[in-house]
Design an enzyme around this catalytic site. Structure first.
Site, PDB file in Angstrom:
ATOM      1  N   LYS A 151       0.874  -1.177   0.000  1.00 17.87           N
ATOM      2  CA  LYS A 151       0.000   0.000   0.000  1.00 17.87           C
ATOM      3  C   LYS A 151       0.900   1.212   0.000  1.00 17.87           C
ATOM      4  O   LYS A 151       1.973   1.157   0.591  1.00 17.87           O
ATOM      5  CB  LYS A 151      -0.923  -0.002   1.221  1.00 17.87           C
ATOM      6  CG  LYS A 151      -1.865  -1.202   1.308  1.00 17.87           C
ATOM      7  CD  LYS A 151      -2.982  -1.150   0.298  1.00 17.87           C
ATOM      8  CE  LYS A 151      -3.837  -2.422   0.347  1.00 17.87           C
ATOM      9  NZ  LYS A 151      -4.959  -2.435  -0.576  1.00 17.87           N
ATOM     10  N   LYS A 177       1.686  -9.852  -3.083  1.00 23.22           N
ATOM     11  CA  LYS A 177       0.555  -9.815  -4.018  1.00 23.22           C
ATOM     12  C   LYS A 177       0.416  -8.424  -4.600  1.00 23.22           C
ATOM     13  O   LYS A 177       0.492  -7.441  -3.856  1.00 23.22           O
ATOM     14  CB  LYS A 177      -0.737 -10.174  -3.262  1.00 23.22           C
ATOM     15  CG  LYS A 177      -1.937 -10.378  -4.154  1.00 23.22           C
ATOM     16  CD  LYS A 177      -3.208 -10.599  -3.337  1.00 23.22           C
ATOM     17  CE  LYS A 177      -3.902  -9.297  -2.999  1.00 23.22           C
ATOM     18  NZ  LYS A 177      -4.380  -8.530  -4.153  1.00 23.22           N
ATOM     19  N   ASP A 179      -1.760  -5.311  -6.114  1.00 27.11           N
ATOM     20  CA  ASP A 179      -3.137  -4.881  -5.848  1.00 27.11           C
ATOM     21  C   ASP A 179      -3.953  -5.006  -7.132  1.00 27.11           C
ATOM     22  O   ASP A 179      -3.408  -5.132  -8.228  1.00 27.11           O
ATOM     23  CB  ASP A 179      -3.175  -3.476  -5.238  1.00 27.11           C
ATOM     24  CG  ASP A 179      -4.144  -3.454  -4.053  1.00 27.11           C
ATOM     25  OD1 ASP A 179      -5.198  -4.125  -4.138  1.00 27.11           O
ATOM     26  OD2 ASP A 179      -3.849  -2.793  -3.047  1.00 27.11           O
ATOM     27  N   GLU A 180      -5.276  -4.985  -6.975  1.00 30.12           N
ATOM     28  CA  GLU A 180      -6.143  -5.292  -8.111  1.00 30.12           C
ATOM     29  C   GLU A 180      -6.023  -4.279  -9.243  1.00 30.12           C
ATOM     30  O   GLU A 180      -6.285  -4.612 -10.399  1.00 30.12           O
ATOM     31  CB  GLU A 180      -7.608  -5.402  -7.645  1.00 30.12           C
ATOM     32  CG  GLU A 180      -8.263  -4.127  -7.123  1.00 30.12           C
ATOM     33  CD  GLU A 180      -7.877  -3.776  -5.695  1.00 30.12           C
ATOM     34  OE1 GLU A 180      -7.229  -4.625  -5.039  1.00 30.12           O
ATOM     35  OE2 GLU A 180      -8.197  -2.662  -5.251  1.00 30.12           O
ATOM     36  N   HIS A 269      -8.440 -12.536  -7.872  1.00 36.18           N
ATOM     37  CA  HIS A 269      -8.992 -11.392  -7.142  1.00 36.18           C
ATOM     38  C   HIS A 269     -10.387 -11.153  -7.693  1.00 36.18           C
ATOM     39  O   HIS A 269     -10.625 -11.347  -8.875  1.00 36.18           O
ATOM     40  CB  HIS A 269      -8.095 -10.165  -7.345  1.00 36.18           C
ATOM     41  CG  HIS A 269      -8.374  -9.075  -6.363  1.00 36.18           C
ATOM     42  ND1 HIS A 269      -9.525  -8.329  -6.400  1.00 36.18           N
ATOM     43  CD2 HIS A 269      -7.657  -8.620  -5.313  1.00 36.18           C
ATOM     44  CE1 HIS A 269      -9.498  -7.442  -5.405  1.00 36.18           C
ATOM     45  NE2 HIS A 269      -8.378  -7.606  -4.719  1.00 36.18           N
ATOM     46  N   LYS A 310     -12.951  -5.118   6.669  1.00 36.23           N
ATOM     47  CA  LYS A 310     -13.505  -3.806   6.327  1.00 36.23           C
ATOM     48  C   LYS A 310     -14.597  -3.869   5.264  1.00 36.23           C
ATOM     49  O   LYS A 310     -15.270  -2.882   5.000  1.00 36.23           O
ATOM     50  CB  LYS A 310     -12.378  -2.899   5.826  1.00 36.23           C
ATOM     51  CG  LYS A 310     -11.836  -3.291   4.449  1.00 36.23           C
ATOM     52  CD  LYS A 310     -10.689  -2.403   3.965  1.00 36.23           C
ATOM     53  CE  LYS A 310     -10.270  -2.797   2.550  1.00 36.23           C
ATOM     54  NZ  LYS A 310      -9.111  -2.075   2.070  1.00 36.23           N
TER      55      LYS A 310
END
Ligand code: CAP
Ligand code: MG
Length: 412
Positions: A151, A177, A179-180, A269, A310
């Site tokens: 992130k 991994k 991110d999408e 994902h 979340k």
């Protein structure tokens, strides 16, 4: 000559043949329609009917679906197997989740579940490895495998991204991994990221003596994805990651075929799934999206955190059970729990979904007050403590990174 009308698609005494695909829908009829009328229209529009009474010359193959059960707002529809092109997921979905989703005869309609018959199910290849990746690749024993996503989601340069990976791997995590929404943008190019990440992966493996791997996001148009799959295999990685909903099932099927040539596993994902499954009365349930994912052959799939994280989740436990369950001998799928996880949530997560999973945390690793390396250690410590049955508080007494994480985020 008699015509085909909507009424021909309703038979509440009908007992579906073993070869038929049976779908369960939740249906809210339009205000001018009763449930039987709506159910017959669902069966009609999703098989061989339309709004007008059809006059057909000569004999045609009877491909009508049958609305064969109504219970409250639940409707069961049986589809003859000849309606489908074997092994073609887009064609199957154009029937069972196609025009009917926007029919005026229903205010709301949701495809909740499918009972896949053997002929249709086994026309799909299914996963190559499934949950066996935990031990075949990582020798993880009884513990969940662990992953982290750098992130911010996008914006890190290749060097920064690779450095985050290195710190996470050496901190004890199994997988880095993407991110999408990271693929091949100007600030972080796919090819460079692939090569440099795997070099860092090799260093981390040497340093820790543990196997490490990388979920690189190959999502693009189908041709580009296939080229990327080839490059990932050449570079010596075990996995590719695909955003399966946004790229589409045809592309997933093509990637699955190419991955077989290389012996690569697929991490799925599910970004955009909520557009289909979040509104509880409309669309396609996550349960069905998971079924489609398994049939199309992904090895790992995000299925949520059983409501601990979340993001809103639909029945993680039930979906995971379906992914592990017998499907004519088809390989299972490893569920990935992700979205707002941190070390303090791991024991409750494992209590709810077991250890045959992957656990993935972005913010819950990089948001650690002492940085990514400490965050990775804390996350792995939480997993190890949980699997050996020690409380996090006790384990944290001689694992300071975990103590800092608990102080920051608590254990709920
Ligand atoms: C998690 C994540 C994943 C979500 C996807 C994110 O980050 O990278 O994409 O878990 O949702 O972008 O939100 P955090 P799901 O760990 O920082 O939350 O797993 O439900 O499909
Ligand atoms: Mg993400």
């Amino acid at each position: 000559m008699t015509g085909i009308t909507y009424e021909d698609f309703l038979d509440l005494d009908y007992d579906p043949a073993e070869s038929e695909l049976v779908c369960t829908f939740t249906v809210h009829p339009a205000s001018d329609m009763d449930m039987e009328a709506a159910a017959s229209r669902v069966a009609s529009e999703s098989s061989n009917g339309t709004w007008a009474e059809l006059q057909v010359d000569g004999t045609i193959t009877d491909l009508s679906a049958t609305a064969c059960g109504i219970d409250g707002d639940t409707v069961r529809v049986a589809y003859p197997e000849e309606l489908f092109e074997l092994g073609n997921m887009p064609q199957v979905l154009s029937c069972i989740a196609g025009n009917i989703m926007g029919m005026k005869a229903v205010d709301r309609i949701r495809l909740e579940d499918c009972e896949w018959p053997e002929g249709l199910a086994t026309s799909f290849v299914g996963p190559q490895f499934g949950s066996a990746v935990r031990n075949d690749i990582f020798d993880a024993g009884e513990r969940p495998i662990t992953a982290t996503v750098p992130k911010p989601k996008v914006g890190l340069s290749t060097d920064q991204h690779v450095q985050v990976g290195y710190e996470a791997w050496t901190g004890g995590l199994d997988l880095l991994k993407d991110d999408e929404n990271l693929t091949d943008q100007g600030f972080n190019r796919f090819d460079e990221r692939l090569t440099e990440s795997l070099a860092a992966r090799d260093d981390a493996q040497d340093e820790t003596g543990e196997k490490k791997s990388y979920l690189i996001n190959v999502t693009a148009d189908a041709n580009t994805m296939l080229e990327r799959v080839d490059r990932v295999a050449e570079a010596g990685c075990e996995y590719v990651m695909v955003d399966v909903v946004t790229c589409g099932w045809a592309a997933v099927q093509a990637v699955r075929e190419r991955c077989e040539e290389h012996g690569l596993a697929i991490h799925a994902h599910r970004a955009m799934h909520a557009a289909f499954d979040r509104v509880e009365t409309q669309g396609v349930s996550m349960r069905v999206i998971a079924q489609i994912s398994r049939l199309c052959g992904v090895d790992q799939l995000h299925t949520g955190t059983a409501d601990l994280g979340k993001l809103a989740n639909e029945d993680t436990v039930g979906i995971n059970e379906w992914l592990y369950g017998d499907l004519y001998g088809m390989t299972d799928v490893l569920p990935m729990a992700s979205g707002g996880l941190h070390p303090g949530l791991v024991p409750e997560l494992v209590k709810r979904v077991g250890t045959n999973i992957g656990v993935q945390a972005g913010g819950g690793v990089h948001g650690h007050p002492d940085g990514t390396h400490a965050g990775a250690k804390a996350f792995r410590q939480a997993v190890d403590a949980t699997v050996e049955g020690t409380s996090l508080e006790e384990y944290a007494a001689d694992h300071p990174e975990l103590q800092v994480a608990i102080d920051k985020w608590g254990t709920e």
